[in-house]
Enzyme design. Sequence first.
Site, short mmCIF file in Angstrom:
data_model
loop_
_atom_site.label_atom_id
_atom_site.label_comp_id
_atom_site.label_asym_id
_atom_site.label_seq_id
_atom_site.Cartn_x
_atom_site.Cartn_y
_atom_site.Cartn_z
N HIS A 116 0.83 -1.21 0.00
CA HIS A 116 0.00 0.00 0.00
C HIS A 116 0.86 1.26 0.00
O HIS A 116 0.37 2.35 0.28
CB HIS A 116 -0.90 0.02 1.24
CG HIS A 116 -1.81 -1.14 1.36
ND1 HIS A 116 -2.80 -1.38 0.44
CD2 HIS A 116 -1.89 -2.15 2.27
CE1 HIS A 116 -3.46 -2.49 0.78
NE2 HIS A 116 -2.93 -2.97 1.89
N HIS B 265 -7.80 -4.41 -0.90
CA HIS B 265 -7.24 -5.72 -1.24
C HIS B 265 -8.14 -6.42 -2.24
O HIS B 265 -8.14 -7.64 -2.34
CB HIS B 265 -7.07 -6.58 0.01
CG HIS B 265 -6.48 -5.83 1.16
ND1 HIS B 265 -7.23 -5.23 2.13
CD2 HIS B 265 -5.19 -5.55 1.44
CE1 HIS B 265 -6.41 -4.62 2.99
NE2 HIS B 265 -5.18 -4.79 2.59
#
Lengths: 332, 332
Positions: free
Chosen positions: B57, B219
């Site tokens: 991320h 995700h």
Amino acid sequence: MNRVIDDPDQVTEGTLRGVLAAHPDLLVATDHPRVLRHAGDRPKGRVGIVTGGGSGHEPAFLGYVGPGLCDAVAVGEVFASPTAKSFHAAFKEADGGKGVACLYGNYAGDNMNVKMAAKLAAKDDITVRTVIANDDVASAPREEADKRRGVAGEILMWKAGGARAAEGADLDGVIASAQKAIDNTRSIGIGLSACTIPAAGKPNFTIEAGKMEVGIGHHGEHGIAVLPVAPAKEMAGLMLERILADLEFGGEDVSVLVSGLGATPLMELYLLYGHVDEILRAHRITPRFRFVGNYFTSLEMAGVSVTVTRLDEELDRLLRAPARSIGLTVAG
Amino acid sequence: MNRVIDDPDQVTEGTLRGVLAAHPDLLVATDHPRVLRHAGDRPKGRVGIVTGGGSGHEPAFLGYVGPGLCDAVAVGEVFASPTAKSFHAAFKEADGGKGVACLYGNYAGDNMNVKMAAKLAAKDDITVRTVIANDDVASAPREEADKRRGVAGEILMWKAGGARAAEGADLDGVIASAQKAIDNTRSIGIGLSACTIPAAGKPNFTIEAGKMEVGIGHHGEHGIAVLPVAPAKEMAGLMLERILADLEFGGEDVSVLVSGLGATPLMELYLLYGHVDEILRAHRITPRFRFVGNYFTSLEMAGVSVTVTRLDEELDRLLRAPARSIGLTVAG
């Protein structure tokens, strides 16, 4: 490629509208719809800095307008040179009576349009001088360095030229520092996937799965070799081999810039930087300034570029000088 | 997806090595290989701030460690929670005798591991309190807000909590400000392509060409609806409709954060911001702080998220406070 756009022919307009709405403290519109100017005071009594280039490389070029960097930018369509008229308008926006340094990349369209714009500016009594970035070692052999393209090394040229202008140097001084920055800078990229100009709708080049193009240009221009994708460590080795063969070292420290080309995750850029750092130190070259991120992109192209700048005392001082922009902020 | 990696099982190690080499002024290694600490002085005599989360991320989470933000970070494998041990080690690194605020996102693994780590820390006489970000309006209905995921709004939580700790507030005060920041923050994302965990080798979800998933998680968690890709203006409308329905306004200004999910070009993020700005102003809501860029990504996922924070005097002050990190720098 699914995109966040409206009309594919209007992506540049939409981008500029968003940039102006997001950064009114940094950038303002001008009378020319494809020229943005720094929101602060005009460069009265000092040299003005102009750059310009095609869209699709964000944060380049408009993201390097701000204090300590460029004063105005001419914005082209995606992957296309700004017009001569827009460069001319940018020169007028950046002129503070001490001349304008136009610091841009070595592409046929930009060369032609900057030359025409400088002639138009001469009629307005604005002196324009240029530095043409040619840092991409993969784009021509060393003996033909004037044929090399400008890529992410332009950022170092803008930083050095902008800092020198902020110090109050005259046009000769600003040009000399920007030229020194690019003369001491070498870049090379590796492409891992193609990208698509929104208005074209399909890529004008391809990179197969499992292949990498070493030395690819920012618009998909052919590189030196198409090879099977190598581990990151080998990629770093391949790129630095080319750069170090081209730039002789006598113990100087360097600035290193690792830029993603668009779609490659930031974690991979850092992973590559780890290898670049290690290889340079094994050559007894110390990375004194380190930049890792998406500094100069090519839409959603996957891949990475490495830029190394050999430092001297002057370049060290100019890179440390304060600057603020979308793409680069130095606290000073 | 062609990648810049070595061993697919070692990408997190490689990333950390590169981050530490690139930013020795910001981040240092600790005794725990998956915990990084701010390179400056430890937070002696003030509250320490810890965060943590999966890799992939970037710049989240490690990119928000620095002055005015987090003091230490626990780093997980790609898209996986850090272990309880690493959260525990991060608490010890960030403890300056006044307690630790652990500010993280609402995911089952993180919840479990933070809870275990806090128990371990209690045995070391370190008080740990938590704020659990749940800004993603698409992940559960309003009545079940405690089931919502934390996404890019976490950045506002870190900024507010970090600034309050820097002001010298006690643990109650820091927790209250971080909680206020996230309570006034709503996010939503649109996914335009899937991404692949390097060690898995293929995506665990798909987004077809021509389709977009509204409300997708970081995700690839399912969103609210899969629709044909809409023009950017409609995307902005869809996202703000959800956010504004969830966050009542009484004339407050806002902070707006438009983050790319990875592969979407920066020009498209700005183009979207232009529409977001226009729609908010049409609702008489003024974007006082504006952030556009790749602030919280999901590897090479294409797409975008929008985060809106309703401001009061305190949040305004905390967002303006100086901060420095890989992901966010505020000059102050």
